[in-house]
Design a protein around this motif. Sequence first.
Motif, PDB file in Angstrom:
ATOM      1  N   ILE A   1      -4.348  -3.664  -3.699  1.00 39.64           N
ATOM      2  CA  ILE A   1      -5.785  -4.106  -3.823  1.00 39.64           C
ATOM      3  C   ILE A   1      -6.022  -5.067  -4.735  1.00 39.64           C
ATOM      4  CG2 ILE A   1      -8.622  -3.460  -4.820  1.00 39.64           C
ATOM      5  CD1 ILE A   1      -8.250  -0.535  -3.520  1.00 39.64           C
ATOM      6  N   VAL A   2      -5.356  -5.252  -5.934  1.00 38.03           N
ATOM      7  CA  VAL A   2      -5.628  -6.249  -6.679  1.00 38.03           C
ATOM      8  C   VAL A   2      -5.288  -7.546  -5.591  1.00 38.03           C
ATOM      9  CG1 VAL A   2      -4.041  -7.731  -9.239  1.00 38.03           C
ATOM     10  CG2 VAL A   2      -5.212  -4.889  -8.909  1.00 38.03           C
TER      11      VAL A   2
ATOM     12  N   ARG B   1       0.906  -1.071  -0.067  1.00 40.15           N
ATOM     13  CA  ARG B   1      -0.242  -0.242  -0.730  1.00 40.15           C
ATOM     14  C   ARG B   1       1.168   1.159   0.236  1.00 40.15           C
ATOM     15  NH1 ARG B   1      -4.156  -0.016   5.028  1.00 40.15           N
ATOM     16  NH2 ARG B   1      -2.499  -1.843   5.444  1.00 40.15           N
ATOM     17  N   TYR B   2       0.372   2.711  -0.911  1.00 33.61           N
ATOM     18  CA  TYR B   2       1.570   3.422  -0.712  1.00 33.61           C
ATOM     19  C   TYR B   2       2.745   3.820  -1.466  1.00 33.61           C
ATOM     20  CZ  TYR B   2      -3.074   4.325   2.983  1.00 33.61           C
ATOM     21  OH  TYR B   2      -4.462   3.967   2.920  1.00 33.61           O
ATOM     22  N   TYR B   3       2.851   2.459  -1.791  1.00 32.00           N
ATOM     23  CA  TYR B   3       4.474   2.325  -2.262  1.00 32.00           C
ATOM     24  C   TYR B   3       4.396   2.803  -3.339  1.00 32.00           C
ATOM     25  CZ  TYR B   3       8.874   1.256  -3.554  1.00 32.00           C
ATOM     26  OH  TYR B   3      10.188   1.198  -4.155  1.00 32.00           O
ATOM     27  N   LYS B   4       4.974   3.650  -4.828  1.00 31.56           N
ATOM     28  CA  LYS B   4       5.498   4.524  -5.614  1.00 31.56           C
ATOM     29  C   LYS B   4       6.709   4.312  -5.611  1.00 31.56           C
ATOM     30  CE  LYS B   4       1.931   7.731  -4.872  1.00 31.56           C
ATOM     31  NZ  LYS B   4       1.337   8.607  -4.802  1.00 31.56           N
ATOM     32  N   THR B   5       7.897   3.749  -7.204  1.00 34.21           N
ATOM     33  CA  THR B   5       8.451   4.149  -7.276  1.00 34.21           C
ATOM     34  C   THR B   5       8.848   4.908  -8.088  1.00 34.21           C
ATOM     35  OG1 THR B   5       7.927   3.536  -9.417  1.00 34.21           O
ATOM     36  CG2 THR B   5       7.902   1.531  -8.531  1.00 34.21           C
TER      37      THR B   5
ATOM     38  N   GLY C   1      -1.690   4.807  -4.555  1.00 38.38           N
ATOM     39  CA  GLY C   1      -0.577   3.574  -4.202  1.00 38.38           C
ATOM     40  C   GLY C   1      -1.464   2.870  -3.895  1.00 38.38           C
ATOM     41  N   LEU C   2      -2.520   2.454  -3.952  1.00 39.24           N
ATOM     42  CA  LEU C   2      -3.246   1.946  -3.879  1.00 39.24           C
ATOM     43  C   LEU C   2      -3.880   0.433  -4.482  1.00 39.24           C
ATOM     44  CD1 LEU C   2      -6.081   3.271  -1.351  1.00 39.24           C
ATOM     45  CD2 LEU C   2      -3.695   1.735  -0.575  1.00 39.24           C
TER      46      LEU C   2
END
Length: 75
Positions: A44-45, A23-27, A39-40
């Motif tokens: 969720i997937v 969750r909330y991870y952005k590269t 970043g969700l």
Amino acid sequence: VRIEVSDTGKGIEEKDIPYIWDRYYKTDKKHKRAVTGTGLGLSIVKKVIELHKGEYGVVSEIGNGSTFWFSLKIE
């Protein structure tokens, strides 16, 4: 059944791949676009696929894009 979705984007660095499902991870923290995501999406997937006892993953190559996939057993 296995579903794949591919793009021709910039790809994901190997060091980031284990974290993209969090969750909330952005590269790319510097990337700016008109609509900013939360970043969700991938988290969720991941949860939905796990609830259905499926498998998921991504194959990515810098400069050549990524292929996201998931598989579910048909009963």
